[in-house]
Motif scaffolding. Structure first.
Motif, PDB file in Angstrom:
ATOM      1  N   LEU A 425       0.827  -1.204   0.000  1.00 32.08           N
ATOM      2  CA  LEU A 425       0.000   0.000   0.000  1.00 32.08           C
ATOM      3  C   LEU A 425       0.863   1.257   0.000  1.00 32.08           C
ATOM      4  CD1 LEU A 425      -2.733  -0.925   2.651  1.00 32.08           C
ATOM      5  CD2 LEU A 425      -2.860  -1.174   0.163  1.00 32.08           C
ATOM      6  N   ASP A 426       0.447   2.225  -0.798  1.00 31.63           N
ATOM      7  CA  ASP A 426       1.001   3.579  -0.751  1.00 31.63           C
ATOM      8  C   ASP A 426      -0.027   4.450  -0.039  1.00 31.63           C
ATOM      9  OD1 ASP A 426       3.334   2.941  -2.116  1.00 31.63           O
ATOM     10  OD2 ASP A 426       2.400   3.246  -4.068  1.00 31.63           O
ATOM     11  N   LEU A 427       0.334   4.931   1.138  1.00 30.40           N
ATOM     12  CA  LEU A 427      -0.605   5.658   1.984  1.00 30.40           C
ATOM     13  C   LEU A 427      -0.195   7.127   2.104  1.00 30.40           C
ATOM     14  CD1 LEU A 427      -0.874   3.028   4.858  1.00 30.40           C
ATOM     15  CD2 LEU A 427      -2.471   3.353   2.959  1.00 30.40           C
ATOM     16  N   GLU A 428      -1.169   7.996   1.921  1.00 30.56           N
ATOM     17  CA  GLU A 428      -0.939   9.431   2.092  1.00 30.56           C
ATOM     18  C   GLU A 428      -1.459   9.850   3.466  1.00 30.56           C
ATOM     19  OE1 GLU A 428      -1.726  13.672  -0.201  1.00 30.56           O
ATOM     20  OE2 GLU A 428      -3.032  11.954  -0.614  1.00 30.56           O
ATOM     21  N   ILE A 429      -0.613  10.542   4.212  1.00 27.41           N
ATOM     22  CA  ILE A 429      -0.954  10.983   5.560  1.00 27.41           C
ATOM     23  C   ILE A 429      -1.395  12.449   5.498  1.00 27.41           C
ATOM     24  CG2 ILE A 429      -0.222  11.067   7.962  1.00 27.41           C
ATOM     25  CD1 ILE A 429      -0.017   8.313   6.683  1.00 27.41           C
ATOM     26  N   THR A 430      -2.561  12.710   6.012  1.00 28.01           N
ATOM     27  CA  THR A 430      -3.066  14.085   6.075  1.00 28.01           C
ATOM     28  C   THR A 430      -3.503  14.385   7.506  1.00 28.01           C
ATOM     29  OG1 THR A 430      -5.305  13.339   5.462  1.00 28.01           O
ATOM     30  CG2 THR A 430      -3.840  14.064   3.667  1.00 28.01           C
ATOM     31  N   ALA A 431      -3.566  15.695   7.810  1.00 30.29           N
ATOM     32  CA  ALA A 431      -3.962  16.129   9.154  1.00 30.29           C
ATOM     33  C   ALA A 431      -4.938  17.291   9.049  1.00 30.29           C
ATOM     34  CB  ALA A 431      -2.738  16.529   9.966  1.00 30.29           C
TER      35      ALA A 431
END
Length: 505
Positions: A425-431
């Motif tokens: 998996l390629d996961l994008e982290i956002t806040a």
């Protein structure tokens, strides 16, 4: 009358007049003085006495063979099954992952293991309430491996009388050869069993190669030898002693059965008074019951009890005495069923099995069924709704918040990303924060917020979150972190966790 049908000493004593079937419990123990000398001597003699079960055929014997084959095909074959280029069932303690076909359980999934144990317990309670020690007689590992070892013993040494004579004769080359052959076969089965058991905790294909090349680690050698010796000792030597003296299930089963539970039962109304006779005479005119006191039911019992003395806690419910007694009844031209699976009330009232079964379903059975159904449904629903992506957050306690060049406030976190799927998996982290704008997220050493996680893997990633100093006041702000697969990914997965963002004075 043959030697096999001779009276068996203490096991063949005349039973008392008929009385309701009750589970016989161990002799009462005085809290101050313990067992009496006579009771202690009797217990020691029973423990030391070797039991020579006689082979028997019949419907219950066939069911035991079927269950032995069924359980062992599963046990020996399951570790060799492959699932997407990996072992289908593997409890990898080193990696702290339990692989069960397409599902992987992590330490965070201990809830599922607890539910599985609860389901097993309620299933056992239900079976016991309905049919006594049904599990013991047909599926318990101790029973199954004892049956396998006894089959080998009968093939090598012969049936009951031959084994008794072999043990009584002095040692000779013939006796040594027979005994050695038996133990070599026992050890081979025990070694295969121990190696297979370890194959559930270490990849069995690698284990097999290392075993052949003598490249196992010290702990692997230890556990294979330990479980092999345990199988050899329990199934070859202890046998019924495990069921009679070591198994706790034998003790608490008495509180789980009642007068309507189906158990192995001797019909004393029909069988007493017992005694030998010719099949040509009318035994009713002689004042005798149907039991001819041949003691074959005792000879075939793997725990050496006399079922005619009532249901005892040592009875494992295997039904061997039923098969043996039915054969004797056939030879005497008497109706079968002198010993049968039925309930105490069914025998008292002369009910057939269909009528007796109707009484099985009492409130407690419905309670067991309801609880069992509830936990099974809850488990299946929980597994179906289980998200294959998880995220855990840990704050950097050494630096809750700090000002960095560029007019920014920076908080540092460590996040754990767990990928429970079989795809990378390629996961994008956002806040996002309610009172925070222009939040910038940086994962690892790069300015990117994308993290790669391998299949069935977990990644600890340092995470830096920055907010412009001029847009916030000192204090603590709620923050929502989200890890989501990129649009290019086939799987659409996301995980969200709450944390806080600290702005110092």
């Amino acid at each position: 009358m043959s030697n096999d049908q001779s009276t068996e000493g203490k096991n063949s004593e005349q039973a008392p007049a008929w009385q309701p079937v009750q589970i016989q419990r161990p002799a009462q123990v005085s809290s101050s003085a313990g067992l009496t000398e006579e009771e202690s001597t009797r217990v020691i003699e029973e423990f030391r006495a070797k039991i020579y079960p006689r082979s028997v055929t019949g419907i219950f014997a066939r069911w035991r063979i079927i269950l032995v084959l069924f359980t062992q095909v599963i046990f020996y074959g399951l570790p060799w099954l492959q699932w997407n280029d990996r072992q289908a069932v593997l409890f990898d303690l080193g990696a702290r992952k339990f692989y069960i076909f397409g599902m992987v359980l992590w330490p965070q999934d201990v809830f599922y293991m607890a539910v599985i144990l609860i389901i097993s317990a309620y299933g056992l309670f239900l079976f016991t309430a309905l049919a006594g020690r049904l599990f013991c007689g047909y599926a318990c590992p101790q029973t199954v491996y004892t049956e396998i070892f006894m089959w080998i013993e009968r093939k090598v040494e012969g049936d009951r009388v031959a084994r008794i004579r072999l043990d009584e004769e002095p040692w000779s080359f013939r006796k040594f050869r027979i005994k050695a052959t038996k133990h070599i076969l026992w050890i081979a089965v025990a070694w295969w069993t121990g190696s297979t058991f370890i194959g559930y905790f270490a990849p069995i294909r690698e284990l097999g190669s290392d075993l052949i090349n003598f490249e196992l680690g010290p702990w692997q050698w230890f556990w294979i030898i330990f479980y092999s010796l345990a199988t050899w000792g329990n199934a070859g030597f202890l046998r019924e002693s495990v069921c009679k003296y070591m198994c706790p299930y034998a003790r608490f089963q008495s509180v789980m059965v009642d007068s309507d539970t189906f158990v192995v039962t001797y019909d004393k109304i029909r069988g007493e008074p017992r005694g030998g006779r010719s099949r040509k005479v009318d035994h009713h005119e002689m004042g005798l019951g149907d039991c001819i006191d041949c003691t074959v039911c005792v000879q075939v019992c793997p725990t050496g009890i006399d079922i005619r003395n009532g249901l005892q806690y040592m009875c494992i419910g295997c039904g061997a005495c039923i098969d043996a007694c039915d054969q004797i009844m056939d030879k005497m031209n008497y109706p079968k069923g002198l010993i049968r699976y039925t309930s105490e009330n069914g025998m008292l009232e002369g009910l057939d099995n269909k009528q007796a079964r109707k009484r099985l379903f009492k409130p407690r059975v419905y309670v067991y069924l309801t609880l069992l159904a509830f936990f099974i449904i809850a488990f299946l629903v929980s597994v179906a709704m289980r998200t294959p992506l998880r995220m855990d957050i840990m704050r950097d306690r050494g630096a809750l918040g700090r000002e960095v060049p560029g007019g920014l406030i920076e908080n540092v976190y460590r996040i754990q990303l767990i990928n429970m799927t079989e795809e990378p998996l390629d996961l994008e982290i956002t806040a996002q924060g309610k009172d925070l704008e222009n939040v910038h997220v940086r994962a690892g050493d790069s300015d990117s917020a994308v993290v790669k996680v391998a299949p069935f893997a977990n990644e600890w990633v340092p995470l830096v979150i920055q907010v412009p100093l001029g847009e916030v006041k000192p204090g603590l702000y709620d923050l929502q972190l989200k890890a989501q697969t990129l649009e290019s990914e086939e799987l659409d997965l996301k995980a969200e966790e709450k944390t806080s963002f600290f702005v110092p004075n």
